[in-house]
Design an enzyme around this catalytic site. Structure first.
Site, PDB file in Angstrom:
ATOM      1  N   THR A   1      24.361 -98.795   6.875  1.00 37.25           N
ATOM      2  CA  THR A   1      24.855 -99.923   7.505  1.00 37.25           C
ATOM      3  C   THR A   1      24.919 -99.374   8.989  1.00 37.25           C
ATOM      4  OG1 THR A   1      27.044 -99.467   6.991  1.00 37.25           O
ATOM      5  CG2 THR A   1      26.159-101.274   5.762  1.00 37.25           C
ATOM      6  N   THR A   2      24.824-100.198   9.941  1.00 31.18           N
ATOM      7  CA  THR A   2      24.901-100.178  11.200  1.00 31.18           C
ATOM      8  C   THR A   2      26.287 -99.763  11.842  1.00 31.18           C
ATOM      9  OG1 THR A   2      23.119-101.169  11.840  1.00 31.18           O
ATOM     10  CG2 THR A   2      24.194-100.610  13.599  1.00 31.18           C
TER      11      THR A   2
END
Length: 256
Positions: A36-37
């Site tokens: 995930t960012t």
């Protein structure tokens, strides 16, 4: 039968390829790139951490997924990659912070903690029978009156940034940061910049329930995580700023 030139060099962490690469470390970096960012942004009055938790099922309780952690009163981290590896590093970082308080009667500095975590990660690239940590950390905090932001790598490398991102959306985030980041922005502007980057990286779709935001303020040197209501207010502001674009996208979908 002759072996392919690179075959076998990824079988152990202690083996270099002929061109000087350690493949297991590069595979660990790939795990981070698929994660995930997470983004970190320094402002003149603090540091912001922002994570898109990327919920894959509506049956999952979003609150149960944690990607931003408090390490000490003045330090927080955001993670991308293997969550279990990140939790192990977070626990170690918390112990290092408390050991520093007991030993020296003062809070640990952000750069010292970052180096200790990177030293630990580096040892897992050097000995047989282990694998590198498949996670990267953004470590944010305040030393005195100076905001600090460090990015750590599975190899144990460490860099200090004004604004950076890790994970799947890194390139999209960095494009926005390169164009719009200003060193004199305040925390509110930094959060809006992070939301703007996330808006661009997520195809104009934002959901406050899947976002985490944490800040460390220079004023009180305290790390806090924003409530869902606070995050929702920033999401609404971004969507309002891009109202015309959102409406156009919805019209195109309706036509299809």
């Amino acid at each position: 039968m002759q072996m392919a030139p690179q075959m076998g060099y990824d079988r152990a962490i202690t083996v270099f390829s002929p061109d000087g690469r350690i493949f297991q470390v590069e595979y660990a970096r790939e795990a981070v790139k698929r994660g995930t960012t997470a983004a970190g942004i320094k402002a003149r009055d603090g540091v912001v951490l922002l994570v898109d938790k990327r919920i894959t099922s509506h049956l999952i309780e979003a609150e149960s997924i944690e990607k931003i952690f408090q390490i000490d009163e003045h330090i927080g981290v955001a993670t991308s990659g293997l969550v279990a590896d990140a939790r192990a590093l977070v626990d170690r970082a918390r112990v290092e912070a408390q050991v520093n308080v007991v030993s020296y009667d003062e809070p640990i500095s952000v750069d010292v903690l970052s180096k200790k975590i990177c030293d630990h990660k580096q040892t897992y690239t050097q000995y047989g029978g282990v694998r590198p940590y498949g996670t990267a950390l953004l470590i944010a905090g305040v030393d005195g009156s100076i905001p600090k932001l460090f990015e750590t790598d599975p190899s144990g490398a460490m860099l200090e940034y004004k604004a950076t991102a890790i994970g799947a959306g890194r390139n999209a985030f960095m494009e926005v940061f390169e164009e719009q980041y200003k060193e004199d922005m305040n925390l509110d502007e930094a959060i809006m910049l992070g939301m703007e980057a996330l808006y661009n990286a997520s195809d104009m779709k934002l959901d406050a329930s899947t976002l985490e935001v944490g800040v460390v303020k220079v004023e009180d040197k305290m790390f806090t995580k924003y409530s869902s209501q606070q995050v929702e207010s920033y999401v609404e502001r971004i969507l309002e700023n891009h109202k015309d674009e959102t409406e156009d996208a919805e019209d195109e979908e309706a036509e299809k």
